[in-house]
Design a protein around this motif. Structure first.
Motif, short mmCIF file in Angstrom:
data_model
loop_
_atom_site.label_atom_id
_atom_site.label_comp_id
_atom_site.label_asym_id
_atom_site.label_seq_id
_atom_site.Cartn_x
_atom_site.Cartn_y
_atom_site.Cartn_z
N LEU A 1 0.82 -1.21 0.00
CA LEU A 1 0.00 0.00 0.00
C LEU A 1 0.85 1.26 0.00
N ARG A 2 2.03 1.20 0.62
CA ARG A 2 2.93 2.35 0.61
C ARG A 2 3.41 2.66 -0.82
N GLU A 3 3.54 1.60 -1.62
CA GLU A 3 3.99 1.79 -2.99
C GLU A 3 2.85 2.05 -3.96
N SER A 4 1.62 1.89 -3.50
CA SER A 4 0.47 2.03 -4.38
C SER A 4 0.14 3.50 -4.66
N PRO A 5 -0.17 3.84 -5.91
CA PRO A 5 -0.59 5.21 -6.23
C PRO A 5 -2.02 5.50 -5.76
N LEU A 6 -2.76 4.47 -5.38
CA LEU A 6 -4.12 4.66 -4.89
C LEU A 6 -4.08 5.03 -3.41
N PRO A 7 -4.78 6.08 -3.00
CA PRO A 7 -4.67 6.56 -1.62
C PRO A 7 -5.49 5.72 -0.65
N PRO A 8 -5.09 5.69 0.63
CA PRO A 8 -5.90 5.02 1.65
C PRO A 8 -7.20 5.80 1.89
N TYR A 9 -8.19 5.11 2.38
CA TYR A 9 -9.50 5.71 2.63
C TYR A 9 -9.44 6.57 3.89
N GLU A 10 -10.05 7.74 3.82
CA GLU A 10 -10.15 8.64 4.96
C GLU A 10 -11.58 8.59 5.49
N PRO A 11 -11.82 7.98 6.65
CA PRO A 11 -13.19 7.79 7.13
C PRO A 11 -13.93 9.06 7.50
N SER B 1 -13.68 12.11 5.86
CA SER B 1 -14.12 12.78 4.64
C SER B 1 -14.73 11.80 3.64
N HIS B 2 -14.59 10.51 3.91
CA HIS B 2 -15.10 9.45 3.02
C HIS B 2 -14.50 9.56 1.62
N THR B 3 -13.20 9.81 1.60
CA THR B 3 -12.48 9.90 0.34
C THR B 3 -11.34 8.88 0.32
N GLY B 4 -10.88 8.54 -0.87
CA GLY B 4 -9.78 7.59 -0.98
C GLY B 4 -10.24 6.24 -1.50
N PHE B 5 -9.34 5.26 -1.45
CA PHE B 5 -9.61 3.97 -2.10
C PHE B 5 -9.49 2.77 -1.16
N TRP B 6 -8.30 2.50 -0.62
CA TRP B 6 -8.10 1.30 0.22
C TRP B 6 -8.80 1.47 1.56
N ARG B 7 -9.66 0.51 1.95
CA ARG B 7 -10.51 0.71 3.12
C ARG B 7 -10.17 -0.17 4.32
N TYR B 8 -10.23 -1.48 4.19
CA TYR B 8 -10.08 -2.34 5.37
C TYR B 8 -9.52 -3.70 4.96
N LEU B 9 -9.02 -4.40 5.95
CA LEU B 9 -8.40 -5.71 5.74
C LEU B 9 -8.93 -6.69 6.77
N THR B 10 -9.34 -7.87 6.31
CA THR B 10 -9.74 -8.96 7.18
C THR B 10 -8.85 -10.16 6.90
N ILE B 11 -8.28 -10.74 7.96
CA ILE B 11 -7.40 -11.91 7.83
C ILE B 11 -7.95 -13.02 8.71
N ARG B 12 -8.05 -14.21 8.14
CA ARG B 12 -8.42 -15.39 8.90
C ARG B 12 -7.37 -16.47 8.63
N THR B 13 -6.86 -17.07 9.69
CA THR B 13 -5.87 -18.12 9.51
C THR B 13 -6.21 -19.33 10.39
#
Length: 274
Positions: free
Chosen positions: A24-34, A36-48
Motif C-alpha cells: 500500500l505504501r507503494e500504491s498510487p491509490l490513496p488510503p481511505y479517509e473515514p 471525509s469518506h475519500t480515498g480507495f483502500w478501506r479495510y483488511l480482514t485476515i483469517r488463519t
C-alpha cells in the motif's frame, strides 16, 4: 498502529500486515479517509488456521470512482490505476509466504500461504453487512477450521470464533453443563413416572438444542457430535452464516435435508438452520 505488540495476534498475521503495508505504501491509490469518506483502500480482514494451514485474506476498497466524499470531484477516477494495482496485488499475495512462530518467537518450521483471496468493493459510510458481495480472486472460496471433533467451513461474510483453543474449552463447559442438566431432568422425570405407578415403560424425552445466533453452527454441531443432544435448530440473521451452518452439518455427518427413522428422531433431520 501495527498489531505486532498484541499477544492475541499470530506471527503469520503480522507478516501479512507487513506485506500489505509495503504494497500500500507503494500504491498510487490513496488510503481511505473515514472522516471525509475519500480515498480507495478501506479495510483488511485476515483469517488463519494453523490446524488446516489455511489463510483467507479479504481486502476492502472503494469504487474506482472513489469514496462517497469523492463523488463531487470529477478529477477523481482510479479506474486505470486500479486495473494495474489489482494484478500487482494478486501477484504479491500469491508469492508471499508467512513464517509461523510460537508465542515466544520460536520458528515452528513451516509457513502459511494465502489459500483464499477476496476483494470487496463498498461505497457505504460505515461497514458492509455480512451479506455484502465479495469478489473471489484465487484459491478456495472458504477457509476450513478444526474445532473439537468437527470440521467447519467458513465463508468470507460469516462469523467464527477467532480463538479455536479457547472456543474448545468454552464449548466443553457448555456441553458438560448441558449434559448434567439433561441427566438431572431425566432422573426427575423417571422418578415422577415411577411415583405415578404408570405401567407403561418410561420413554426418554428427545432433547432439542435451540441455538439463537448460531453463526456457522459450531456450538450446536459440537453438542450433536458429542451426543449431548438429539437435534439442533439454529437461527441467525446472517445469510452467509446460515449457508455455512447447513454445509457444516452435512460435512460432519448430519445432512440438514434428510431424516432417518433409525436415528431416533422419527425421520426428522437432526439439524435445521434458518
Amino acid at each position: 498502529g501495527k498489531p505486532h505488540g498484541c499477544a492475541n495476534i499470530s506471527s503469520e498475521m503480522c507478516c501479512i500486515v507487513d506485506v500489505l503495508e509495503e504494497f500500500l505504501r507503494e500504491s498510487p491509490l490513496p488510503p481511505y479517509e473515514p472522516r471525509s469518506h475519500t480515498g480507495f483502500w478501506r479495510y483488511l480482514t485476515i483469517r488463519t488456521s494453523r490446524r488446516t494451514k489455511q489463510c483467507m485474506v479479504i481486502l476492502g476498497h472503494a469504487p474506482p470512482t472513489g469514496g462517497a466524499g469523492d463523488k463531487f470531484d470529477d478529477a477523481v477516477d482510479y479506474t486505470a490505476q486500479w486495473q494495474t494495482e489489482r494484478e500487482r496485488l494478486i501477484q504479491t499475495l500469491r508469492a508471499a509466504e508467512f513464517p509461523v512462530q510460537s508465542e515466544t518467537g520460536v520458528d515452528l518450521g513451516y509457513a502459511l500461504k494465502v489459500t483464499s483471496f477476496f476483494l470487496q468493493e463498498f461505497d457505504g459510510l460505515s461497514n458492509p453487512p455480512p451479506h455484502h458481495p465479495v469478489q473471489h480472486l484465487f484459491g478456495k472460496t472458504v477457509i476450513e477450521e478444526q474445532l473439537g471433533k468437527c470440521t467447519f467451513q467458513i465463508s468470507p461474510g460469516a462469523f467464527f470464533q477467532v480463538n479455536t483453543p479457547g472456543a474448545e474449552i468454552l464449548y466443553q463447559i457448555v456441553m458438560d453443563r448441558l449434559a448434567e442438566f439433561i441427566r438431572q431432568r431425566e432422573e426427575a422425570r423417571q422418578a415422577e413416572h415411577k411415583s405415578r405407578g404408570d405401567s407403561n415403560e418410561y420413554q426418554r424425552k428427545k432433547n432439542i438444542l435451540f441455538d439463537v445466533c448460531c453463526g456457522t453452527g459450531t456450538i450446536g454441531l459440537a453438542c450433536l457430535k458429542e451426543g449431548v443432544v438429539d437435534r439442533v435448530v439454529g437461527v441467525d440473521i446472517s445469510e452467509p452464516a446460515i449457508e455455512d451452518a447447513k454445509r457444516n452439518a452435512k460435512l460432519n455427518g448430519f445432512d440438514p435435508d434428510e431424516g432417518n427413522s433409525n436415528d431416533g428422531n422419527d425421520g426428522e433431520p437432526q439439524t435445521r438452520f434458518v
